[in-house]
Design an enzyme around this catalytic site. Structure first.
Site, PDB file in Angstrom:
ATOM      1  N   SER A  34       0.793  -1.231   0.000  1.00 37.56           N
ATOM      2  CA  SER A  34       0.000   0.000   0.000  1.00 37.56           C
ATOM      3  C   SER A  34       0.826   1.282   0.000  1.00 37.56           C
ATOM      4  CB  SER A  34      -0.960   0.000   1.196  1.00 37.56           C
ATOM      5  OG  SER A  34      -1.844  -1.086   1.077  1.00 37.56           O
ATOM      6  N   THR A  79      -4.229  -3.286   8.571  1.00 37.35           N
ATOM      7  CA  THR A  79      -4.074  -4.650   8.079  1.00 37.35           C
ATOM      8  C   THR A  79      -3.923  -5.587   9.283  1.00 37.35           C
ATOM      9  OG1 THR A  79      -2.913  -6.027   6.483  1.00 37.35           O
ATOM     10  CG2 THR A  79      -1.549  -4.433   7.674  1.00 37.35           C
ATOM     11  N   LYS A  83      -7.725  -5.425  12.231  1.00 36.46           N
ATOM     12  CA  LYS A  83      -8.955  -4.963  11.576  1.00 36.46           C
ATOM     13  C   LYS A  83     -10.167  -4.958  12.509  1.00 36.46           C
ATOM     14  CE  LYS A  83      -7.986  -6.189   6.779  1.00 36.46           C
ATOM     15  NZ  LYS A  83      -8.514  -6.852   5.581  1.00 36.46           N
ATOM     16  N   GLY A 143     -15.013 -20.894   2.371  1.00 43.02           N
ATOM     17  CA  GLY A 143     -14.427 -20.138   3.474  1.00 43.02           C
ATOM     18  C   GLY A 143     -15.464 -19.312   4.203  1.00 43.02           C
ATOM     19  N   GLY A 145     -14.122 -16.864   6.804  1.00 45.58           N
ATOM     20  CA  GLY A 145     -13.295 -15.961   7.610  1.00 45.58           C
ATOM     21  C   GLY A 145     -13.635 -14.507   7.319  1.00 45.58           C
ATOM     22  N   TYR A 233      -3.866 -13.838  -4.599  1.00 48.50           N
ATOM     23  CA  TYR A 233      -3.226 -13.194  -5.760  1.00 48.50           C
ATOM     24  C   TYR A 233      -1.780 -13.643  -5.949  1.00 48.50           C
ATOM     25  CZ  TYR A 233      -1.845 -10.141  -1.918  1.00 48.50           C
ATOM     26  OH  TYR A 233      -1.367  -9.661  -0.724  1.00 48.50           O
ATOM     27  N   GLY A 254      -7.044 -12.698  -7.164  1.00 48.18           N
ATOM     28  CA  GLY A 254      -7.411 -11.674  -6.188  1.00 48.18           C
ATOM     29  C   GLY A 254      -6.705 -10.340  -6.346  1.00 48.18           C
TER      30      GLY A 254
HETATM   31  P1  ATR Z   1      -9.170 -13.965   5.887  1.00 45.88           P
HETATM   32  O1  ATR Z   1      -9.201 -12.678   6.650  1.00 45.88           O
HETATM   33  O2  ATR Z   1      -8.148 -13.986   4.784  1.00 45.88           O
HETATM   34  O3  ATR Z   1     -10.518 -14.404   5.442  1.00 45.88           O
HETATM   35  P2  ATR Z   1      -9.356 -15.825   8.086  1.00 45.88           P
HETATM   36  O4  ATR Z   1     -10.397 -14.974   8.707  1.00 45.88           O
HETATM   37  O5  ATR Z   1      -8.286 -16.399   8.958  1.00 45.88           O
HETATM   38  O6  ATR Z   1      -8.593 -15.057   6.914  1.00 45.88           O
HETATM   39  O7  ATR Z   1     -10.104 -17.029   7.301  1.00 45.88           O
HETATM   40  C1  ATR Z   1      -9.408 -18.053   6.683  1.00 45.88           C
HETATM   41  C2  ATR Z   1     -10.385 -19.005   6.010  1.00 45.88           C
HETATM   42  O8  ATR Z   1      -9.620 -20.017   5.346  1.00 45.88           O
HETATM   43  C3  ATR Z   1     -11.312 -19.727   6.959  1.00 45.88           C
HETATM   44  O9  ATR Z   1     -12.532 -20.001   6.301  1.00 45.88           O
HETATM   45  C4  ATR Z   1     -10.541 -21.012   7.256  1.00 45.88           C
HETATM   46  O10 ATR Z   1     -11.342 -22.099   7.656  1.00 45.88           O
HETATM   47  P3  ATR Z   1     -11.727 -22.300   9.234  1.00 45.88           P
HETATM   48  O11 ATR Z   1     -12.865 -21.354   9.485  1.00 45.88           O
HETATM   49  O12 ATR Z   1     -12.104 -23.715   9.337  1.00 45.88           O
HETATM   50  O13 ATR Z   1     -10.501 -21.942  10.022  1.00 45.88           O
HETATM   51  C5  ATR Z   1     -10.001 -21.310   5.864  1.00 45.88           C
HETATM   52  N1  ATR Z   1      -8.817 -22.175   5.903  1.00 45.88           N
HETATM   53  C6  ATR Z   1      -7.565 -21.847   6.289  1.00 45.88           C
HETATM   54  N2  ATR Z   1      -6.735 -22.906   6.162  1.00 45.88           N
HETATM   55  C7  ATR Z   1      -7.487 -23.931   5.678  1.00 45.88           C
HETATM   56  C8  ATR Z   1      -7.223 -25.291   5.319  1.00 45.88           C
HETATM   57  N3  ATR Z   1      -6.005 -25.809   5.433  1.00 45.88           N
HETATM   58  N4  ATR Z   1      -8.241 -26.043   4.846  1.00 45.88           N
HETATM   59  C9  ATR Z   1      -9.488 -25.525   4.721  1.00 45.88           C
HETATM   60  N5  ATR Z   1      -9.802 -24.248   5.038  1.00 45.88           N
HETATM   61  C10 ATR Z   1      -8.833 -23.459   5.502  1.00 45.88           C
END
Ligand code: ATR
Length: 298
Positions: A34, A79, A83, A143, A145, A233, A254
């Site tokens: 950024s 970041t 957040k 996902g 998250g 990305y 991304g």
């Molecule tokens: P972001 O801010 O990038 O969304 P995050 O909030 O940590 O990061 O979310 C990461 C996502 O990737 C979540 O959906 C996580 O699944 P969980 O809710 O079960 O933790 C998913 N994720 C990360 N590593 C994973 C893996 N090895 N297999 C499947 N899902 C994964």
């Protein structure tokens, strides 16, 4: 792109007593793209401002807004991992930030520090730039998250017909479904894959495929979809996007989401249309340094 728009041709801004200060807080923050992207955008529009990284610790947060007020910072990005943690220290939130309880952009206003979340709106602008229509489309989101939450809320507002969420942790998928229901009570939301409903658009928001050669979704699910989007990305072509290419399915990585969340932040701060081309060029040069700025992405 014209030569006069190239990053390397921009002259250095003249820092003086009126130069405004913007920045990004995070930990770590030294890898952030950024500072370069926003500083170049300010230069391009002849705005007398610079943008710098601030490495902070969690225990700095209670005094941070006061410190930023004293030194006259106009706005900043947030970041990882702050957040959500920044929220209690702000004076007001945009509707989206309030809903998500997450902020990635803050501006100093007459009423104090106001927080926004531009992840969802940035994602939507990346879809619009790629001419991806959403109305009445069935979307499968991998996902649940932070990124998935921002994207799901924006999709729910955009008039999609259905959102299915698949996540490693089922409880988080259900929590996200509840949030979508609050935004759009009439929308069909599933927290499992349905055999009788194939998605039009598949979006990966997990980190699967970033540092491994795994695909977050089974092949059958991708069968009839028209668009596959991976918000990763780097690498530019994930295992999921390789499948899209192999099946001649339209696809996008991304980078544009990253770009447009920054574009939206820039527009919140300046009230001006952001110089998107120069910002994209800056990102490509930073994220894919070996491509000499000419990457053919995804
Ligand atoms: P972001 O801010 O990038 O969304 P995050 O909030 O940590 O990061 O979310 C990461 C996502 O990737 C979540 O959906 C996580 O699944 P969980 O809710 O079960 O933790 C998913 N994720 C990360 N590593 C994973 C893996 N090895 N297999 C499947 N899902 C994964």
């Amino acid at each position: 792109m014209n030569n006069d728009e190239r990053v390397t041709d921009l002259t250095c801004i003249d820092i003086d007593g009126k130069t405004m200060l913007y920045g990004v807080i995070g930990n770590p923050v030294k890898h952030s793209f950024s500072p370069r992207m926003h500083s170049l955008a300010f230069q391009k529009l002849c705005i007398n401002a610079v943008y710098v990284p601030f490495l902070i610790q969690e225990d700095h947060l209670p005094g941070l807004m006061n410190a930023f007020s004293i030194i006259g910072i106009q706005g900043f990005n947030i970041t990882l991992p702050f957040k959500e943690k920044i929220v209690p220290y702000l004076d007001s939130l945009s509707e989206e930030a309030e809903l998500l309880q997450s902020v990635n952009t803050v501006i100093k206003t007459h009423g104090g520090w106001k927080g926004y979340s531009t992840d969802g709106s940035g994602f939507m602008r990346s879809l619009a730039a790629a001419k991806i229509a959403l109305s009445q489309k069935k979307v499968l989101l991998a996902g649940a998250g932070g990124a998935a939450r921002a994207i799901a809320v924006s999709l729910a507002k955009a008039g999609v017909a259905e959102i299915s969420i698949v996540n490693r942790t089922q409880q988080k998928a259900e929590k996200l479904a509840d949030l979508i229901y609050r935004v759009s009570p009439a929308l069909a939301v599933r927290t499992a894959i349905s055999r009788d409903s194939s998605p039009d658009i598949v979006i990966n928001t997990t980190s699967v495929g970033m540092n491994d050669d795994k695909c977050p979704l089974a092949d059958e699910i991708l069968q009839d979809c028209k668009w596959i989007i991976d918000i990763i990305y780097n690498p530019p072509v994930t295992p999921l996007l390789k499948k899209a290419i192999g099946r001649s399915i339209s696809h996008m990585n991304g980078l544009d989401m990253l770009l447009y969340q920054g574009v939206e932040a820039f527009e919140i701060w300046t009230g001006q249309k952001a110089p998107v081309d120069i910002m994209r060029q800056s990102l490509i040069a930073s994220v894919y340094p070996d491509t000499n700025g000419d990457a053919s992405l995804s």
